[in-house]
Design a protein around this motif. Structure first.
Motif, PDB file in Angstrom:
ATOM      1  N   ARG A 158      -6.666  59.715   0.028  1.00  0.00           N
ATOM      2  CA  ARG A 158      -8.131  59.752  -0.061  1.00  0.00           C
ATOM      3  C   ARG A 158      -8.602  61.031  -0.734  1.00  0.00           C
ATOM      4  O   ARG A 158      -9.520  61.020  -1.566  1.00  0.00           O
ATOM      5  N   LYS A 161      -7.929  60.980  -4.532  1.00  0.00           N
ATOM      6  CA  LYS A 161      -8.866  60.074  -5.211  1.00  0.00           C
ATOM      7  C   LYS A 161     -10.244  60.704  -5.331  1.00  0.00           C
ATOM      8  O   LYS A 161     -10.894  60.617  -6.387  1.00  0.00           O
ATOM      9  N   ALA A 166      -6.591  59.565 -10.663  1.00  0.00           N
ATOM     10  CA  ALA A 166      -6.762  58.120 -10.755  1.00  0.00           C
ATOM     11  C   ALA A 166      -5.444  57.369 -10.894  1.00  0.00           C
ATOM     12  O   ALA A 166      -5.339  56.218 -10.459  1.00  0.00           O
ATOM     13  N   PHE A 189      -3.843  54.854  -1.377  1.00  0.00           N
ATOM     14  CA  PHE A 189      -4.280  55.204  -2.731  1.00  0.00           C
ATOM     15  C   PHE A 189      -4.724  53.953  -3.482  1.00  0.00           C
ATOM     16  O   PHE A 189      -5.759  53.957  -4.167  1.00  0.00           O
ATOM     17  N   GLN A 192      -7.994  52.627  -2.228  1.00  0.00           N
ATOM     18  CA  GLN A 192      -9.125  53.425  -2.699  1.00  0.00           C
ATOM     19  C   GLN A 192      -9.399  53.207  -4.184  1.00  0.00           C
ATOM     20  O   GLN A 192     -10.286  53.848  -4.760  1.00  0.00           O
ATOM     21  N   GLY A 194      -7.055  53.588  -6.655  1.00  0.00           N
ATOM     22  CA  GLY A 194      -6.147  54.337  -7.515  1.00  0.00           C
ATOM     23  C   GLY A 194      -4.987  53.472  -7.987  1.00  0.00           C
ATOM     24  O   GLY A 194      -4.710  52.410  -7.414  1.00  0.00           O
TER      25      GLY A 194
END
Length: 400
Positions: A158, A161, A166, A189, A192, A194
């Motif tokens: 988290r 990100k 990215a 990841f 989120q 990514g």
């Protein structure tokens, strides 16, 4: 002759009386650390922090009926076999009443399954972070003062990100620590938004990881996340990635927060490196520990020293609460740190001992936080992201 005979009889009687009152035996707690192996540079400070707790106990009247509390150091070598061997010696030969450690997850799982759980010995690891530890069938005898990597991996994901990372590649050591941390990170990841462009396990102690790095970089990520140990394979991977220009930015988990990085590679070459690590919650308890450890010659900023101290002090309190009964130590751990009772700060042994003797409830406020163990013996935790400045790690941001 009669006088001499009476004197001789009197002397023998006195000697017999002395022999009938045996000297108090030391109370032993095992300190099973990664003295050798991939975290060898971290282990001494962790053991010193635990020994500080025992020294405070002894300086304030000792444990139980004034016995001396002794830390028995064993080398778990950060491996399953090493953990089993060290635990076997501590439990079966040294006769410890409880164990601090081992330091590494694989050693914790092996030592618990083979030795401490069958023996009914309480174990508190200050740095074994694998999520697998939570699921042990441990008869409620295995605890930790550090949060699970499921929490660390997700918090790190988290945080990265939020900071604009990215697309990353992930290299992780093929053991309980590396696998648990990597899987938690990847899941969060991607959740989120990514992209994990490369994700691969590696074995320890190879001379070259260049082919591994080439494969990981082929996905186009400019950032390499390394879940390994900075005193071992992780250092080699980072060195070879820098030498060959495979990635521009680097991220490590807590195992990579090692002074070996800037000592071996130079801080000027690590300006794009960051690492996550547990930190103590800001509190009076943390301040008290930091002062005491610094006064004893220790570095309060060294990794896992506050969790190591807490593990040792908690076990001392539990042994006192259980009256020295090995079988009762694990249950007593929950009683001395559950949010109820009079607060006990690091080093307040005499106060705690008196309250226990009076039958009053106590609640240990740890240097690393309030250790109110959940059903799995786990605790919540606080993490931060660190960068290297000169010859030190400094905080970039908190992790949530």
């Amino acid at each position: 002759m009669k006088t001499k005979a009476l004197a001789l009889v009197g002397g023998l009687m006195a000697a017999t009386a002395l022999a009938a009152a045996p000297a108090k035996a030391d109370v032993k707690i095992g300190l099973l650390g990664g003295v050798s192996g991939p975290i060898a540079a971290m282990a001494p400070a962790m053991i010193d922090a635990a020994q500080l707790a025992f020294a405070q106990v002894n300086e304030q009247g000792g444990i139980l009926a004034g016995e001396k509390l002794v830390g028995v150091v064993g080398d778990s070598a950060c491996s399953p076999q090493g953990g089993t061997d060290a635990a076997t010696k501590a439990v079966n030969i040294e006769g410890v009443v409880a164990v601090v450690g081992p330091h590494c997850s694989g050693a914790v799982l092996a030592a618990a399954g083979s030795v401490t759980v069958p023996a009914g010995i309480a174990m508190v690891t200050p740095s074994g972070t694998s999520p697998e530890i939570s699921g042990l069938d441990d008869k409620d005898t295995v605890f930790r003062t550090v949060p699970s990597d499921d929490y660390q991996g997700r918090a790190l994901a988290r945080t990265l990100k939020e900071q604009g990372y990215a697309k990353v590649a992930v290299a992780y050591l093929n053991n309980d620590y590396g696998t648990g941390l990597a899987n938690a990170f990847k899941a969060e990841f991607e959740a989120q938004g990514g992209e994990v462009a490369g994700f691969a396990a590696h074995e320890a102690d190879k001379a070259s990881y260049r082919s591994n790095l080439a494969d990981l970089s082929s996905g186009g990520a400019d950032t390499l996340v390394i879940f390994d140990y900075g005193d071992g394979t992780g250092l080699t991977i980072l060195r070879q990635a820098l030498e060959n220009g495979f990635f521009e930015k680097f991220v490590g988990g807590d195992g990579m927060k090692s002074d070996a990085l800037f000592k071996e590679l130079g801080s000027d070459n690590l300006t794009t490196f960051v690492a996550s690590s547990p930190v103590g919650e800001k509190s009076d308890a943390l301040d008290v520990f930091n002062e005491a450890f610094k006064a004893a010659g220790g570095d309060p900023d060294a990794i896992f020293v506050n969790t190591s101290y807490d593990a040792a002090f908690l076990l001392a309190l539990a042994v006192e609460k259980a009256g020295g009964d090995k079988a009762g130590v694990a249950a007593a751990l929950r009683e001395v740190s559950n949010g109820e009772g009079e607060a006990i700060l690091p080093g307040e042994w005499a106060k705690a001992k008196a309250l226990i003797a009076e039958g009053k409830a106590i609640d240990y406020k740890g240097a690393a936080g309030d250790h109110n163990f959940d059903a799995n013996g786990d605790v919540p935790g606080t993490y931060a992201l660190f960068k290297i400045e000169g010859d030190a790690f400094t905080v970039v941001s908190e992790m949530k």
